[in-house]
Design a protein around this motif. Structure first.
Motif, PDB file in Angstrom:
ATOM      1  N   ALA A 133      -3.493 -13.870  -3.037  1.00 56.42           N
ATOM      2  CA  ALA A 133      -4.422 -12.776  -3.293  1.00 56.42           C
ATOM      3  C   ALA A 133      -5.716 -12.953  -2.506  1.00 56.42           C
ATOM      4  CB  ALA A 133      -4.718 -12.676  -4.792  1.00 56.42           C
ATOM      5  N   GLU A 134      -6.201 -14.189  -2.416  1.00 54.91           N
ATOM      6  CA  GLU A 134      -7.448 -14.436  -1.690  1.00 54.91           C
ATOM      7  C   GLU A 134      -7.297 -14.110  -0.202  1.00 54.91           C
ATOM      8  OE1 GLU A 134     -10.494 -18.189  -0.911  1.00 54.91           O
ATOM      9  OE2 GLU A 134      -9.326 -18.101  -2.772  1.00 54.91           O
ATOM     10  N   GLU A 168      -1.118  -5.718  -7.400  1.00 54.49           N
ATOM     11  CA  GLU A 168      -1.888  -5.021  -8.432  1.00 54.49           C
ATOM     12  C   GLU A 168      -3.300  -5.590  -8.557  1.00 54.49           C
ATOM     13  OE1 GLU A 168       0.739  -5.534 -11.694  1.00 54.49           O
ATOM     14  OE2 GLU A 168       2.143  -3.982 -11.006  1.00 54.49           O
ATOM     15  N   HIS A 169      -3.446  -6.903  -8.468  1.00 50.60           N
ATOM     16  CA  HIS A 169      -4.776  -7.510  -8.529  1.00 50.60           C
ATOM     17  C   HIS A 169      -5.615  -7.131  -7.315  1.00 50.60           C
ATOM     18  CE1 HIS A 169      -4.916 -10.077 -12.107  1.00 50.60           C
ATOM     19  NE2 HIS A 169      -3.626 -10.247 -11.936  1.00 50.60           N
ATOM     20  N   ARG A 173      -1.555   0.167  -5.952  1.00 50.90           N
ATOM     21  CA  ARG A 173      -0.849   0.803  -7.053  1.00 50.90           C
ATOM     22  C   ARG A 173       0.517   1.280  -6.601  1.00 50.90           C
ATOM     23  NH1 ARG A 173      -3.828  -1.731  -9.278  1.00 50.90           N
ATOM     24  NH2 ARG A 173      -5.553  -1.182 -10.657  1.00 50.90           N
ATOM     25  N   ARG A 174       1.458   1.199  -7.521  1.00 52.92           N
ATOM     26  CA  ARG A 174       2.801   1.679  -7.201  1.00 52.92           C
ATOM     27  C   ARG A 174       2.750   3.184  -6.968  1.00 52.92           C
ATOM     28  NH1 ARG A 174       8.342   0.847 -10.748  1.00 52.92           N
ATOM     29  NH2 ARG A 174       9.699   2.036  -9.348  1.00 52.92           N
ATOM     30  N   TYR A 188       4.130  -0.050  -2.999  1.00 53.70           N
ATOM     31  CA  TYR A 188       2.750  -0.053  -3.464  1.00 53.70           C
ATOM     32  C   TYR A 188       1.851   0.426  -2.326  1.00 53.70           C
ATOM     33  CZ  TYR A 188       3.845  -2.704  -7.711  1.00 53.70           C
ATOM     34  OH  TYR A 188       4.334  -3.094  -8.931  1.00 53.70           O
ATOM     35  N   ALA A 189       0.674   0.931  -2.670  1.00 57.86           N
ATOM     36  CA  ALA A 189      -0.258   1.388  -1.640  1.00 57.86           C
ATOM     37  C   ALA A 189      -1.688   1.247  -2.120  1.00 57.86           C
ATOM     38  CB  ALA A 189       0.024   2.842  -1.268  1.00 57.86           C
TER      39      ALA A 189
END
Length: 204
Positions: A133-134, A168-169, A173-174, A188-189
């Motif tokens: 995520a980072e 998501e984090h 969003r899907r 997701y986008a």
């Protein structure tokens, strides 16, 4: 040191814990080992092995993309800092600091047409530390704020919930109005304006 526009080298990105450098041929051995790890290639290459020739072409394609599009793939390595002043001592050599993963952007023909897709992978020994995520957050910031892209997508295997949590984090969003991938992937986008409003830092 950052590359200059059009030179094919791209820019070095830094986060609190990581240094992201555009992939180069000096990373070949590390990338070959990383992408051929069974837990990594399961979701990136459908479990198939990656040949040295394929790694060479992936690196060359990334360098072409940096030269023409302004984005490509980055290696992800831990930042090594001095004890006294917190100076970044990482010299950036392929053998200097072990590879922690890869993150980047690529042009992709997805279920709703041509998109720029974000990809990320982390060495299994470093799972659970929030590194994916980072690194991906730094790549998204570069994509939106430097390159000026408006939308980034991610196709995620249904059997990879950890990767979906990372997306998501990141504020992705899907897509409710578009088809998912034909091979069991979820789409997701993230768009630039909505992503800028997200300030969460993941620890997945």
């Amino acid at each position: 040191m950052a590359g200059t526009p059009g030179d094919g080298r791209g820019e070095t990105l830094r986060t609190g814990r990581l240094v992201l450098r555009p992939v180069s041929m000096s990373d070949h051995a590390a990338l070959l080992a990383h992408w051929n790890g069974p837990l990594v290639r399961r979701h990136l290459f459908d479990g198939r092995g990656v040949s040295p020739e394929q790694v060479t072409e992936i690196i060359a394609a990334s360098q072409r993309d940096f030269a023409t599009e302004g984005y490509g793939l980055w290696t992800v390595r831990p930042a090594v800092r001095g004890m006294a002043r917190g100076v970044d001592l990482d010299p950036g050599g392929a053998d200097a600091v072990p590879l922690a993963g890869v993150s980047g952007l690529r042009r992709h023909l997805g279920p709703v047409g041509a998109d720029v897709e974000i990809v990320y992978s982390v060495e299994p020994a470093r799972w659970g530390q929030g590194l994916a995520a980072e690194a991906a957050r730094a790549v998204l910031g570069y994509a939106f704020d430097v390159v000026g892209l408006r939308r980034i997508t991610a196709e995620i295997d249904t059997g990879n919930p950890a990767s979906a949590r990372v997306a998501e984090h990141l504020g992705m969003r899907r897509c409710p109005d578009g088809p998912d991938g034909p091979d069991g992937t979820l789409l997701y986008a993230a768009d630039r304006l909505r992503w800028r409003g997200s300030s969460r830092v993941a620890d997945v």
